[in-house]
Design an enzyme around this catalytic site. Sequence first.
Site, short mmCIF file in Angstrom:
data_model
loop_
_atom_site.label_atom_id
_atom_site.label_comp_id
_atom_site.label_asym_id
_atom_site.label_seq_id
_atom_site.Cartn_x
_atom_site.Cartn_y
_atom_site.Cartn_z
N HIS A 1 -73.62 -43.25 -4.46
CA HIS A 1 -73.57 -44.27 -3.19
C HIS A 1 -74.82 -45.26 -3.63
O HIS A 1 -74.53 -46.34 -3.25
CB HIS A 1 -73.45 -44.12 -1.68
N GLU B 1 -67.24 -31.13 0.59
CA GLU B 1 -66.29 -32.29 1.64
C GLU B 1 -65.26 -32.95 1.44
O GLU B 1 -64.35 -33.88 1.93
CB GLU B 1 -67.48 -33.32 1.28
N ASP C 1 -67.40 -37.11 5.65
CA ASP C 1 -66.34 -37.00 3.66
C ASP C 1 -65.21 -36.14 4.99
O ASP C 1 -64.33 -36.10 4.60
CB ASP C 1 -66.75 -36.58 2.72
#
Length: 256
Positions: free
Chosen positions: A45, A153, A179
């Site tokens: 990210h 996740e 997630d």
Amino acid sequence: MNNEIIQKLENGEKILGTFLELGGSTAVECLGLAGLDFFIIDTEHGPFEVESSMDFIRAAELRKIAPFVRIKDATRPSVLKMLDIGAQALIIPCINSVEEVRKLVEYGKYYPVGMRGFAPTRAGGFGFEDFAEDINNYFDFCNSHTMIIPQCETLGCLEHIEEITAIKGVDGIFIGPYDLSISLNKPGQFSDPVVVNAIDRVVKACKSSGKFALIYAGSKESAKKYFQEGFDGVAYDMDTRVYINAYKDIIKNIKS
């Protein structure tokens, strides 16, 4: 690149870290000076690439904090390059199958555990570290001092977690609770029994296979709770959020 984190975990110590989102070697030094055990360079990210990550790892070595990297994907280049620059652990996101994890071990562990490509890279002092002078010793050292940690996740990872944790070369599991909760159709509902049971299943699978269990925590209270529930490591929040919240509290206290 002696990995003291592994020794801490094997001694039963709990490890605490955070995600690096600010970037910058000075920010890394500050995390080390604060006394954290590890930090995670977030290339999934975050905006960081290999060269900037290498600078962060150098700063980590200076201040004795373990550099982990959450790589952007499960491909061979993503695995290989971060290990070659000195990452002590890789967290691999978006795992969906057992076969993906087997490939990760192939990419990330040297012979005879995997088939990681060899080169005299920074991780071994370009071949001049004592442990890198003999190739077999170098393989053994790297295999035991670098960690491959799939991130749980997705439903695919959760449904096969017992088989995944049993794979030789997998050192632990990192849970991405947000997630994972979304995958379970319970976004952010961490007290929901479905999410609680899923997290508990991952911890039990890790313990059964002798692997380490790590998780992200967004609050000090949840971090403490996860340690009490048997997690070996917690990544507390992100440095950006800690930074903002600290200054918000300062402003509130001074101006109130």
